[in-house]
Motif scaffolding. Structure first.
Motif, PDB file in Angstrom:
ATOM      1  N   GLY A 144       2.927   1.555   1.805  1.00 40.95           N
ATOM      2  CA  GLY A 144       3.183   0.579   0.921  1.00 40.95           C
ATOM      3  C   GLY A 144       3.764   0.398  -0.212  1.00 40.95           C
ATOM      4  O   GLY A 144       3.400   1.172  -0.927  1.00 40.95           O
ATOM      5  N   THR A 145       4.637  -0.858  -0.479  1.00 38.42           N
ATOM      6  CA  THR A 145       5.079  -1.042  -1.979  1.00 38.42           C
ATOM      7  C   THR A 145       3.943  -2.188  -2.340  1.00 38.42           C
ATOM      8  O   THR A 145       3.823  -2.876  -1.751  1.00 38.42           O
ATOM      9  N   THR A 146       3.597  -1.963  -3.634  1.00 39.67           N
ATOM     10  CA  THR A 146       2.726  -2.770  -4.208  1.00 39.67           C
ATOM     11  C   THR A 146       3.247  -3.568  -5.379  1.00 39.67           C
ATOM     12  O   THR A 146       3.850  -3.073  -6.456  1.00 39.67           O
ATOM     13  N   LEU A 147       2.824  -4.803  -5.594  1.00 40.94           N
ATOM     14  CA  LEU A 147       3.455  -5.765  -6.956  1.00 40.94           C
ATOM     15  C   LEU A 147       2.253  -6.406  -7.355  1.00 40.94           C
ATOM     16  O   LEU A 147       1.338  -6.717  -6.542  1.00 40.94           O
ATOM     17  N   GLN A 148       2.298  -6.827  -8.394  1.00 42.59           N
ATOM     18  CA  GLN A 148       1.242  -7.900  -8.979  1.00 42.59           C
ATOM     19  C   GLN A 148       1.965  -9.120  -9.712  1.00 42.59           C
ATOM     20  O   GLN A 148       3.086  -9.098 -10.290  1.00 42.59           O
ATOM     21  N   LYS A 149       1.267 -10.108  -9.473  1.00 42.44           N
ATOM     22  CA  LYS A 149       1.712 -11.321 -10.465  1.00 42.44           C
ATOM     23  C   LYS A 149       0.229 -12.246 -10.765  1.00 42.44           C
ATOM     24  O   LYS A 149      -0.472 -12.427 -10.004  1.00 42.44           O
ATOM     25  N   ASP A 181       5.995   2.674  -2.447  1.00 42.62           N
ATOM     26  CA  ASP A 181       5.958   3.546  -1.100  1.00 42.62           C
ATOM     27  C   ASP A 181       4.676   4.124  -0.863  1.00 42.62           C
ATOM     28  O   ASP A 181       4.190   4.359   0.072  1.00 42.62           O
ATOM     29  N   VAL A 182       3.851   3.755  -1.915  1.00 39.26           N
ATOM     30  CA  VAL A 182       2.270   4.598  -1.740  1.00 39.26           C
ATOM     31  C   VAL A 182       1.347   3.557  -2.313  1.00 39.26           C
ATOM     32  O   VAL A 182       1.466   3.174  -3.731  1.00 39.26           O
ATOM     33  N   CYS A 183       0.613   2.773  -1.505  1.00 36.42           N
ATOM     34  CA  CYS A 183      -0.570   1.857  -1.992  1.00 36.42           C
ATOM     35  C   CYS A 183      -1.683   2.458  -2.045  1.00 36.42           C
ATOM     36  O   CYS A 183      -2.488   3.005  -0.985  1.00 36.42           O
ATOM     37  N   ALA A 184      -2.250   2.910  -3.357  1.00 33.56           N
ATOM     38  CA  ALA A 184      -3.414   3.683  -3.501  1.00 33.56           C
ATOM     39  C   ALA A 184      -4.660   2.646  -4.293  1.00 33.56           C
ATOM     40  O   ALA A 184      -4.151   1.883  -4.840  1.00 33.56           O
ATOM     41  N   PHE A 185      -5.867   2.959  -3.624  1.00 35.55           N
ATOM     42  CA  PHE A 185      -6.928   2.277  -4.233  1.00 35.55           C
ATOM     43  C   PHE A 185      -8.055   3.152  -4.827  1.00 35.55           C
ATOM     44  O   PHE A 185      -8.008   4.312  -4.655  1.00 35.55           O
ATOM     45  N   ASP A 186      -8.668   2.684  -5.974  1.00 38.76           N
ATOM     46  CA  ASP A 186      -9.842   3.373  -6.514  1.00 38.76           C
ATOM     47  C   ASP A 186     -10.843   3.067  -5.881  1.00 38.76           C
ATOM     48  O   ASP A 186     -11.004   2.541  -4.750  1.00 38.76           O
ATOM     49  N   GLU A 187     -12.307   3.434  -6.309  1.00 41.23           N
ATOM     50  CA  GLU A 187     -13.279   3.472  -5.737  1.00 41.23           C
ATOM     51  C   GLU A 187     -13.975   2.247  -5.638  1.00 41.23           C
ATOM     52  O   GLU A 187     -14.803   1.829  -4.480  1.00 41.23           O
ATOM     53  N   GLY A 204      -2.067 -10.997 -12.252  1.00 44.34           N
ATOM     54  CA  GLY A 204      -3.263 -10.093 -12.055  1.00 44.34           C
ATOM     55  C   GLY A 204      -3.622 -10.091 -10.652  1.00 44.34           C
ATOM     56  O   GLY A 204      -4.782  -9.335 -10.431  1.00 44.34           O
ATOM     57  N   GLN A 205      -3.137 -10.575  -9.709  1.00 45.80           N
ATOM     58  CA  GLN A 205      -3.465 -10.277  -8.148  1.00 45.80           C
ATOM     59  C   GLN A 205      -2.313  -9.521  -7.571  1.00 45.80           C
ATOM     60  O   GLN A 205      -1.198  -9.533  -7.985  1.00 45.80           O
ATOM     61  N   ALA A 206      -2.802  -8.637  -6.737  1.00 52.66           N
ATOM     62  CA  ALA A 206      -1.877  -7.769  -6.149  1.00 52.66           C
ATOM     63  C   ALA A 206      -1.578  -7.864  -4.587  1.00 52.66           C
ATOM     64  O   ALA A 206      -2.375  -8.551  -4.061  1.00 52.66           O
ATOM     65  N   ILE A 207      -0.211  -7.809  -4.124  1.00 54.67           N
ATOM     66  CA  ILE A 207      -0.091  -7.636  -2.816  1.00 54.67           C
ATOM     67  C   ILE A 207       0.472  -6.354  -2.383  1.00 54.67           C
ATOM     68  O   ILE A 207       1.101  -5.537  -3.158  1.00 54.67           O
ATOM     69  N   ALA A 208       0.294  -5.914  -1.165  1.00 59.01           N
ATOM     70  CA  ALA A 208       0.699  -4.782  -0.706  1.00 59.01           C
ATOM     71  C   ALA A 208       1.700  -5.126   0.526  1.00 59.01           C
ATOM     72  O   ALA A 208       1.482  -5.956   1.663  1.00 59.01           O
ATOM     73  N   ILE A 209       3.070  -4.770   0.451  1.00 59.36           N
ATOM     74  CA  ILE A 209       3.938  -4.696   1.552  1.00 59.36           C
ATOM     75  C   ILE A 209       3.960  -3.550   2.240  1.00 59.36           C
ATOM     76  O   ILE A 209       4.582  -2.598   1.727  1.00 59.36           O
ATOM     77  N   CYS A 210       3.469  -3.389   3.393  1.00 64.67           N
ATOM     78  CA  CYS A 210       3.377  -2.082   4.244  1.00 64.67           C
ATOM     79  C   CYS A 210       4.550  -2.195   5.497  1.00 64.67           C
ATOM     80  O   CYS A 210       4.938  -2.896   5.723  1.00 64.67           O
TER      81      CYS A 210
END
Length: 302
Positions: free
Chosen positions: A113-118, A151-157, A120-126
């Motif tokens: 997915g592609t990720t965006l923020q506005k 294209d890559v929606c990655a998360f931390d711990e 300070g809040q993020a959304i993912a479009i998968c």
């Protein structure tokens, strides 16, 4: 050369583009090496594609006329280039596909997915390739959103969305639909063009920000008109699993349990929407309608 992508410090023999330049360290998270040849025992791996073999801690990919690549142990990327290798294509593989595999080997959650923020809040479009993720993202960027990663929606711990490279790749017809200026070709083998957002780059000593996830949108082309519906309860796990990066590798990589753990840890309370559009090419009017559905759904959750 040192870079920082997805909160990983990367030492690379190959120049990476539109990425934060990292500081030299004796213990990088990932090492990208150019090698003369790669020897891998494929009998110990499962074939998952015409040119790809996979195991829980390793992946081997042969890109015809370009390179052989070995990604292993969550920290190593070895690449043997052909004489005629398209370096733009190789770089795109490293910065997206290969680092996504590295993160999965590290038991991280990675969605396609592609990720965006506005604000300070993020959304993912998968969604699957060609579904319109980057196109919808471009429409939202035109309304004040900022790109986190394409294209890559990655998360931390902690379940925060982490930053990738500050670039987005879009098709020529999308450039025309959005009335954009002509964009440079990054690979002779691909039709897509590359748009960069250099104003978002950080300094070498400044970590790229991460963002809390506000919502996930699973884009599908299965409707006669734009529509949005929220998945409830356990319903959300099936579409999320469908949108894991390289879902077809899950069994060979043995990541199903990690997926469920990560979902339970930090996505169980995040709204997940089915965002439907028709099968026609996205028009400017259609994009305005889709982006309105996204924005209105967020506002309804505030």
């Amino acid at each position: 050369m040192y870079f920082s992508i997805y909160n990983l410090t990367i030492k690379s023999d190959i120049l990476l583009l539109n990425a934060i330049t990292g500081s030299k360290t004796d213990n990088p998270d990932v090492v990208v090496k150019r090698v003369d040849n790669i020897v891998v025992d494929l009998s110990q791996m499962q074939q998952v594609g015409a040119y790809c073999w996979c195991a829980p801690d390793a992946l081997f990919l042969s890109i015809p006329n370009v390179a052989q690549c070995h990604i292993y142990d969550g920290q190593c990327i070895d690449i043997a280039l052909t004489e005629s290798a398209d370096l733009g294509l190789v770089t795109a593989y490293i910065q997206g596909y290969f680092l996504a595999i590295i993160l999965q080997q590290r038991k991280r959650m990675v969605l396609h997915g592609t990720t965006l923020q506005k604000g300070g809040q993020a959304i993912a479009i998968c969604g699957a390739s060609g579904m319109g993720k980057s196109t919808l993202a471009m429409a939202l960027i035109g309304q004040g959103w900022q790109l986190i990663a394409d294209d890559v929606c990655a998360f931390d711990e902690q379940g925060q969305v982490v930053s990738g490279c500050f670039e987005i790749k879009i098709w020529p017809d999308v450039i025309n639909a959005l009335s954009l200026d002509e964009l440079p070709v990054f690979s002779s083998g691909l039709e897509k063009r590359q748009l960069t957002f250099a104003n978002q780059a950080c300094s070498a000593d400044e970590a790229a920000p991460s963002y809390p996830l506000a919502a996930i949108y699973c884009l599908q082309t299965d409707a006669e008109q734009n529509a949005i519906d929220e998945y409830k309860g356990m319903q959300k796990f099936a579409p999320l699993k469908m949108n894991v990066y390289r879902t077809q590798f899950m069994a060979a990589m043995k990541t199903e349990i990690d997926f469920m753990k990560n979902c339970s840890a930090f996505i169980s309370n995040i709204p997940v929407f089915k965002l439907s559009r028709d099968k026609c090419k996205l028009s400017k009017q259609g994009l305005e309608g889709l982006s309105s559905l996204v924005i209105n759904s967020l506002q309804s959750k505030v």
